[in-house]
Design a protein around this motif. Sequence first.
Motif, PDB file in Angstrom:
ATOM      1  N   GLU A   1       0.207  -5.187  -2.155  1.00 31.00           N
ATOM      2  CA  GLU A   1       1.194  -4.317  -1.527  1.00 31.00           C
ATOM      3  C   GLU A   1       0.501  -3.521  -0.413  1.00 31.00           C
ATOM      4  O   GLU A   1      -0.455  -2.783  -0.689  1.00 31.00           O
ATOM      5  CB  GLU A   1       1.811  -3.376  -2.556  1.00 31.00           C
ATOM      6  CG  GLU A   1       2.511  -4.122  -3.691  1.00 31.00           C
ATOM      7  CD  GLU A   1       3.045  -3.187  -4.766  1.00 31.00           C
ATOM      8  OE1 GLU A   1       2.860  -1.962  -4.615  1.00 31.00           O
ATOM      9  OE2 GLU A   1       3.622  -3.695  -5.749  1.00 31.00           O
TER      10      GLU A   1
ATOM     11  N   ILE B   1      -0.598  -0.775   2.370  1.00 27.19           N
ATOM     12  CA  ILE B   1      -0.531   0.673   2.530  1.00 27.19           C
ATOM     13  C   ILE B   1      -0.989   1.005   3.954  1.00 27.19           C
ATOM     14  O   ILE B   1      -1.698   0.213   4.596  1.00 27.19           O
ATOM     15  CB  ILE B   1      -1.396   1.422   1.496  1.00 27.19           C
ATOM     16  CG1 ILE B   1      -2.871   1.004   1.625  1.00 27.19           C
ATOM     17  CG2 ILE B   1      -0.887   1.176   0.086  1.00 27.19           C
ATOM     18  CD1 ILE B   1      -3.803   1.776   0.721  1.00 27.19           C
ATOM     19  N   ASN B   2      -0.617   2.149   4.417  1.00 22.25           N
ATOM     20  CA  ASN B   2      -0.944   2.572   5.779  1.00 22.25           C
ATOM     21  C   ASN B   2      -2.311   3.241   5.773  1.00 22.25           C
ATOM     22  O   ASN B   2      -2.459   4.410   5.379  1.00 22.25           O
ATOM     23  CB  ASN B   2       0.132   3.511   6.319  1.00 22.25           C
ATOM     24  CG  ASN B   2      -0.069   3.841   7.794  1.00 22.25           C
ATOM     25  OD1 ASN B   2      -0.832   3.169   8.476  1.00 22.25           O
ATOM     26  ND2 ASN B   2       0.607   4.876   8.269  1.00 22.25           N
TER      27      ASN B   2
ATOM     28  N   PHE C   1      -3.135   8.443   1.190  1.00 16.85           N
ATOM     29  CA  PHE C   1      -2.264   7.302   1.508  1.00 16.85           C
ATOM     30  C   PHE C   1      -1.010   7.409   0.645  1.00 16.85           C
ATOM     31  O   PHE C   1      -0.961   8.173  -0.338  1.00 16.85           O
ATOM     32  CB  PHE C   1      -2.983   5.962   1.268  1.00 16.85           C
ATOM     33  CG  PHE C   1      -3.475   5.767  -0.144  1.00 16.85           C
ATOM     34  CD1 PHE C   1      -2.710   5.088  -1.082  1.00 16.85           C
ATOM     35  CD2 PHE C   1      -4.713   6.286  -0.554  1.00 16.85           C
ATOM     36  CE1 PHE C   1      -3.165   4.907  -2.376  1.00 16.85           C
ATOM     37  CE2 PHE C   1      -5.166   6.113  -1.855  1.00 16.85           C
ATOM     38  CZ  PHE C   1      -4.390   5.418  -2.767  1.00 16.85           C
ATOM     39  N   ARG C   2      -0.032   6.647   1.015  1.00 12.07           N
ATOM     40  CA  ARG C   2       1.219   6.595   0.253  1.00 12.07           C
ATOM     41  C   ARG C   2       1.376   5.200  -0.349  1.00 12.07           C
ATOM     42  O   ARG C   2       1.163   4.188   0.322  1.00 12.07           O
ATOM     43  CB  ARG C   2       2.421   6.910   1.155  1.00 12.07           C
ATOM     44  CG  ARG C   2       2.430   8.334   1.720  1.00 12.07           C
ATOM     45  CD  ARG C   2       3.737   8.613   2.450  1.00 12.07           C
ATOM     46  NE  ARG C   2       4.879   8.567   1.548  1.00 12.07           N
ATOM     47  CZ  ARG C   2       5.305   9.595   0.804  1.00 12.07           C
ATOM     48  NH1 ARG C   2       4.659  10.769   0.864  1.00 12.07           N
ATOM     49  NH2 ARG C   2       6.356   9.483   0.022  1.00 12.07           N
ATOM     50  N   TRP C   3       1.772   5.203  -1.618  1.00 10.08           N
ATOM     51  CA  TRP C   3       1.979   3.933  -2.330  1.00 10.08           C
ATOM     52  C   TRP C   3       3.166   4.092  -3.277  1.00 10.08           C
ATOM     53  O   TRP C   3       3.196   5.012  -4.089  1.00 10.08           O
ATOM     54  CB  TRP C   3       0.708   3.546  -3.099  1.00 10.08           C
ATOM     55  CG  TRP C   3       0.881   2.341  -3.968  1.00 10.08           C
ATOM     56  CD1 TRP C   3       1.100   1.068  -3.559  1.00 10.08           C
ATOM     57  CD2 TRP C   3       0.837   2.298  -5.405  1.00 10.08           C
ATOM     58  NE1 TRP C   3       1.214   0.215  -4.636  1.00 10.08           N
ATOM     59  CE2 TRP C   3       1.044   0.954  -5.780  1.00 10.08           C
ATOM     60  CE3 TRP C   3       0.642   3.275  -6.393  1.00 10.08           C
ATOM     61  CZ2 TRP C   3       1.075   0.546  -7.119  1.00 10.08           C
ATOM     62  CZ3 TRP C   3       0.662   2.868  -7.719  1.00 10.08           C
ATOM     63  CH2 TRP C   3       0.878   1.528  -8.079  1.00 10.08           C
TER      64      TRP C   3
ATOM     65  N   TYR D   1      -4.613  -2.979   1.092  1.00 12.45           N
ATOM     66  CA  TYR D   1      -3.584  -3.417   0.157  1.00 12.45           C
ATOM     67  C   TYR D   1      -3.948  -2.921  -1.245  1.00 12.45           C
ATOM     68  O   TYR D   1      -5.131  -2.747  -1.578  1.00 12.45           O
ATOM     69  CB  TYR D   1      -3.467  -4.946   0.117  1.00 12.45           C
ATOM     70  CG  TYR D   1      -3.137  -5.578   1.450  1.00 12.45           C
ATOM     71  CD1 TYR D   1      -1.825  -5.896   1.798  1.00 12.45           C
ATOM     72  CD2 TYR D   1      -4.138  -5.843   2.388  1.00 12.45           C
ATOM     73  CE1 TYR D   1      -1.526  -6.477   3.025  1.00 12.45           C
ATOM     74  CE2 TYR D   1      -3.850  -6.412   3.609  1.00 12.45           C
ATOM     75  CZ  TYR D   1      -2.535  -6.718   3.926  1.00 12.45           C
ATOM     76  OH  TYR D   1      -2.251  -7.289   5.143  1.00 12.45           O
TER      77      TYR D   1
END
Length: 481
Positions: free
Chosen positions: A403, A405-406, A416-418, A475
């Motif tokens: 997945e 992530i930025n 980070f945001r997940w 990721y």
Amino acid sequence: MWFPRLASDRSLRAQPVDGPVALTLTQSNAERIVCLNSLAERLGLAVGMTGADARAYCPDLRTRPADPAGDARFLAALRRWATRYCPWVGIEGGDGLVLDITGAAHLFGGEAGMLTDMRRRLARAGLTVRLGLGDSRGAAWALAHHGEGVATPGDPLATLAPLPVAGLRLETKEVVTLERLGLRSIGDLAATPRAPLARRFGAGLLLRLDQALGRAGEQISPEAEPPHYAVRLTLPEPIGLTADVMAGTQRLLAQLCDRLDHQQAGARVLCLTLRRVDQDSRQVELRLARPLRDPARILPLFERGVAGVEAGFGIDQLRLEARVVEPLPARQSVAFGPQRGDRLEDLISRLGTRIGLENIQRFLPADSHIPERGFLIAPAAYSDPEGPWIALRPRPLRLFAPEPINAHGPQPPRQFRWRGMALTTARATGPERIAPEWWLEDDNWRNGLRDYWRVETRQGCRLWLFHTPQNPGWYVQGEFA
């Protein structure tokens, strides 16, 4: 009975065709003919020719791959069929049968009537056969392969004398040497002094000669019938209660398991057939997670299937058959109750009767450093647990598709945001570089190398992140417990 074209006759029985036909096998890196039909033989083709030479000589030739295993099974079926003439039937080589018809010929009107019946039935089945009959096994073999007929009773030499020495079942090298010495027929060999032959060829040559002439005995060993794993119980009065049917099944299981124990085998698939009074039948099939022959463990597994059977006006016959049997050697028993593995197998069998054995699966370790390929999923009933699981580096408990992530740069991001959560890195361990397995097709790994990091966040999440140096990006692929 000699079937000179057994393989081609069997092939043409399954797929009839007009014209010359040859069966081939790859031998010494060359395609060679091993059997021909009658038309191909009349055109001049011979066994042993290469396929290319045969097609150049006969452009209309049709070739098929030979199946030696299928031919052996077909010959075994012919052996069972031949027991209609006598009980002592054995297999002679890969294309013949030998029968001891002593005391059985009168049932068919004599020896001539028996041979006629054999030819008629085999011709109707599309099989070419050559028959030889004599007082000895050697004489019958020689006549079937080189003369086809009946040896004179009490004096087989009178019939065998003109036949070639190859009729004595000798090695090709011995036959060639005898022919060079001028001993081309069995009569020539029988008239030669025995002492020089014994010095030159050994006792084997004289033994074959004596066997053909009836001077030395030769037994026929019939093939043993395969074990039959089926038992039946016919009841004087019909029954219908589940308890009664289970009691009958218990008696049948005890008999069947005794047979299995004698053969050191275990049942994998069992079928219980219940015949009702109205001649209709109901079947209860039981598929086991492992081969078993313990009645106490098998019987409870039948209860659910038996309870669902509609008895109608009653059941008057029970038949239990082991349809799939596997080897099960004896093992050391334990003193207190079933082993742990036995309880697991019984549980798998119970669940398998409800949802199917294929739907009960287990994870098995796989030899791959790719995270997605580090395990296999296999049906538990058809695989053994392997282990221990060996991981040189810790792996997450939960693994999912990568997945994104930025984040930027080769080092783990501080924030980070997940999955909608804002996370802050508290500690990062790594990197662990994993290269793709170039010999496998996997779209997820086409970006090249991956650098994996174990990241612990202040919010409590322990994640498995990786960075792709070739196409920079971050990721999340797993979560530790």
